[in-house]
Scaffold this motif. Sequence first.
Motif, PDB file in Angstrom:
ATOM      1  N   HIS A   1     -22.066  11.430  28.658  1.00 54.37           N
ATOM      2  CA  HIS A   1     -20.929  10.582  28.282  1.00 54.37           C
ATOM      3  C   HIS A   1     -19.650  11.135  28.897  1.00 54.37           C
ATOM      4  N   PHE A   2     -18.933  10.258  29.601  1.00 56.98           N
ATOM      5  CA  PHE A   2     -17.633  10.621  30.147  1.00 56.98           C
ATOM      6  C   PHE A   2     -16.575  10.031  29.213  1.00 56.98           C
ATOM      7  N   PRO A   3     -15.700  10.872  28.621  1.00 61.68           N
ATOM      8  CA  PRO A   3     -14.743  10.381  27.607  1.00 61.68           C
ATOM      9  C   PRO A   3     -13.910   9.211  28.105  1.00 61.68           C
ATOM     10  N   ALA A   4     -13.777   8.213  27.252  1.00 65.42           N
ATOM     11  CA  ALA A   4     -13.027   7.004  27.618  1.00 65.42           C
ATOM     12  C   ALA A   4     -11.567   7.313  27.914  1.00 65.42           C
ATOM     13  N   ALA A   5     -11.029   8.350  27.286  1.00 68.00           N
ATOM     14  CA  ALA A   5      -9.617   8.687  27.507  1.00 68.00           C
ATOM     15  C   ALA A   5      -9.350   9.096  28.943  1.00 68.00           C
ATOM     16  N   PHE A   6     -10.394   9.538  29.661  1.00 60.83           N
ATOM     17  CA  PHE A   6     -10.222   9.996  31.037  1.00 60.83           C
ATOM     18  C   PHE A   6     -10.572   8.926  32.061  1.00 60.83           C
ATOM     19  N   LYS A   7     -10.905   7.733  31.597  1.00 60.86           N
ATOM     20  CA  LYS A   7     -11.348   6.694  32.525  1.00 60.86           C
ATOM     21  C   LYS A   7     -10.201   5.841  33.065  1.00 60.86           C
ATOM     22  N   THR A   8      -9.001   6.089  32.603  1.00 58.95           N
ATOM     23  CA  THR A   8      -7.831   5.383  33.119  1.00 58.95           C
ATOM     24  C   THR A   8      -7.115   6.270  34.121  1.00 58.95           C
ATOM     25  N   SER A   9      -6.846   5.741  35.280  1.00 54.81           N
ATOM     26  CA  SER A   9      -6.190   6.505  36.338  1.00 54.81           C
ATOM     27  C   SER A   9      -4.962   5.763  36.833  1.00 54.81           C
ATOM     28  N   THR A  10      -4.172   6.470  37.606  1.00 59.13           N
ATOM     29  CA  THR A  10      -3.033   5.873  38.298  1.00 59.13           C
ATOM     30  C   THR A  10      -3.336   5.877  39.788  1.00 59.13           C
ATOM     31  N   THR A  11      -3.288   4.726  40.413  1.00 57.54           N
ATOM     32  CA  THR A  11      -3.603   4.615  41.834  1.00 57.54           C
ATOM     33  C   THR A  11      -2.319   4.469  42.641  1.00 57.54           C
TER      34      THR A  11
ATOM     35  N   ASN B   1     -16.522   0.815  32.615  1.00 59.67           N
ATOM     36  CA  ASN B   1     -15.275   0.514  31.872  1.00 59.67           C
ATOM     37  C   ASN B   1     -14.085   1.343  32.360  1.00 59.67           C
ATOM     38  N   ARG B   2     -13.954   1.461  33.649  1.00 60.51           N
ATOM     39  CA  ARG B   2     -12.821   2.189  34.216  1.00 60.51           C
ATOM     40  C   ARG B   2     -11.646   1.228  34.444  1.00 60.51           C
ATOM     41  N   HIS B   3     -10.444   1.777  34.322  1.00 63.29           N
ATOM     42  CA  HIS B   3      -9.229   0.990  34.551  1.00 63.29           C
ATOM     43  C   HIS B   3      -8.239   1.827  35.342  1.00 63.29           C
ATOM     44  N   THR B   4      -7.340   1.161  35.999  1.00 62.00           N
ATOM     45  CA  THR B   4      -6.303   1.867  36.741  1.00 62.00           C
ATOM     46  C   THR B   4      -5.025   1.037  36.745  1.00 62.00           C
ATOM     47  N   ARG B   5      -3.941   1.687  37.095  1.00 64.62           N
ATOM     48  CA  ARG B   5      -2.656   1.017  37.293  1.00 64.62           C
ATOM     49  C   ARG B   5      -2.146   1.380  38.677  1.00 64.62           C
ATOM     50  N   LEU B   6      -1.731   0.402  39.424  1.00 66.83           N
ATOM     51  CA  LEU B   6      -1.172   0.642  40.753  1.00 66.83           C
ATOM     52  C   LEU B   6       0.265   1.121  40.629  1.00 66.83           C
ATOM     53  N   ARG B   7       0.617   2.122  41.419  1.00 66.63           N
ATOM     54  CA  ARG B   7       1.989   2.636  41.427  1.00 66.63           C
ATOM     55  C   ARG B   7       2.550   2.527  42.839  1.00 66.63           C
ATOM     56  N   PHE B   8       3.620   1.790  42.982  1.00 68.46           N
ATOM     57  CA  PHE B   8       4.310   1.658  44.264  1.00 68.46           C
ATOM     58  C   PHE B   8       5.695   1.092  43.998  1.00 68.46           C
ATOM     59  N   ASN B   9       6.586   1.335  44.929  1.00 66.73           N
ATOM     60  CA  ASN B   9       7.972   0.847  44.809  1.00 66.73           C
ATOM     61  C   ASN B   9       8.629   1.253  43.498  1.00 66.73           C
ATOM     62  N   GLY B  10       8.201   2.393  42.943  1.00 67.95           N
ATOM     63  CA  GLY B  10       8.814   2.898  41.724  1.00 67.95           C
ATOM     64  C   GLY B  10       8.391   2.194  40.454  1.00 67.95           C
ATOM     65  N   VAL B  11       7.378   1.353  40.531  1.00 71.62           N
ATOM     66  CA  VAL B  11       6.911   0.633  39.341  1.00 71.62           C
ATOM     67  C   VAL B  11       5.403   0.816  39.205  1.00 71.62           C
TER      68      VAL B  11
END
Length: 542
Positions: free
Chosen positions: A144-154, A278-288
């Motif tokens: 099991h890979f903890p769900a808290a670690f499955k969100t990343s910033t791209t 169930n992995r998720h990410t947020r894109l980071r660019f242009n300061g947002v």
Amino acid sequence: MKDHYKHEIRKAKQTTWKQFIEEMDDRTIWTAKKYIDTMPTPHYIPTINDATSNEDKANEFAEIFFPPAPPANLHDINPATTYPQRMRCISSITTQQIERAIHKLSPQKAPGPDEIGNIVLKKAHDILKDYIHTLIQASIQLGHFPAAFKTSTTVVLRKAGKPDYTKPNAYRPIALENTLGKLIESVVAELLSYVAESYELLPPQHFGGRPGRTGEDAMAILSERIYHAWKEREVYSVVFMDVAGAFNNVHHKRLAHNLRKRMVPEFIVKWTESFLQNRHTRLRFNGVESERIATDAGVPQGSPISPILYLFYNADLLDIPATSGQSLGFIDDIAFGVRGGTDENNAKELEKMLDKAERWRDAHGARFETSKYVLIHFTRHPNKSTQASVQIANTVIQPSPDARYLGVVFDKQLRFKQHVQQIAKKGSKFALAISRIAKSTWGATYQQTRTLFTTVVAPRMDYAAIIWHRPRKHGQMNRPPQLSKLESAQRTAMKAILGAFRTTATSALEVETCLLPVHLRLSNKILQSFTRMQTTAAKHPI
């Protein structure tokens, strides 16, 4: 008044630059290197496919970076599928394994969503080691890979040298993961690598992402195959393939199937399935940052375990030319080769291999850009034809006189003239850049400029010297003519290091800078590579 204003601005910039160079130390010298070596690129991402708002740009990037699960043919995967017996591997980990993983972490690397830097783990390891060991051990044993670690910033970064930056393909996604999650991945990656190497679960001709294997090894094997074919008066033909969006298009179900098929222990397979779900990410660019995006396919670029997982994903592709030819792989750079009496016979054999590769593509949902395939018929025989083309699907691949493979330009006669020209141009460009910060009355010190040469200019020119350079034989006085361009680049750098006159003898410059002549430096590089190759493991294909 306007001209005076511009003059004062220019003067202030020059004064600030000179002051920065004069006060440079062993740390800030690398900042100066970055300034003089690369053109400044804007961090702001412009319009992408007519999308002007950051929200619309994020949608455009998401379509390319995080596509839905590819339409793979999974008819051979079902609950009744039987797999060979798994290799044995102890699932218990030691504190030494965790210490090795922490030691590999770059202390200054950008953190993920948790904002915990790698340096925290390095500094607080003695206090946290028992807690970290318990966490990682539980993750592995439970699969099991903890769900808290499955969100990343791209982070969205520009690819260098792209002609059009209004297209999302001109950018690269880099995943910034949670620090503790990345530590777990690193430990599991080491376990998987150990099993793969100990039991030879991967094709021997698969390089990259594996201990003790380098791009030089892959190129050396390719070169030796070509020379061996020439000794038999044959033509050696190679197709260099292009896999588009390799990491982004990994089908999770197919990956788990491939791992089981290649006898990877079940606890590693279950952990991998949990890691990818169930992995998720947020894109980071242009300061947002964008809204949360689900990643239903692919493996995260920037993860320690992604390279070894992809090796298992495309391992079957390298097994295709088992009897009729050879293959080479370096992560997602694949080459198929075949030898024969004529280029036409070779082309027919390559077409058969590429047909099998298309079936692999259909089963794995991969994307091949056949328009970017490169075909070369290697021969020095003047009467051997090199005009035969290869047809795959609706694309005809015409033969090319040269191709870049793993950073080296291979031409069909293995003269490497074009490659030498390119590396000499790179060396000369940075050597001239050094002269911009090393003037006769101000600038960097002797030690700093010499360090820049030995750590930047020389490695750029010497890369894979064992492939493209042949040292002169003992007693031979004539130097190889291709060295003149490299000697010119080194001479430019030495004059900048010393602040010497233009007419100063090259031998005097070499003595004063304590730098080896080019032919001796290349010979030394070749001996180092040869020694490393001779000390590889017995199972190494070299």
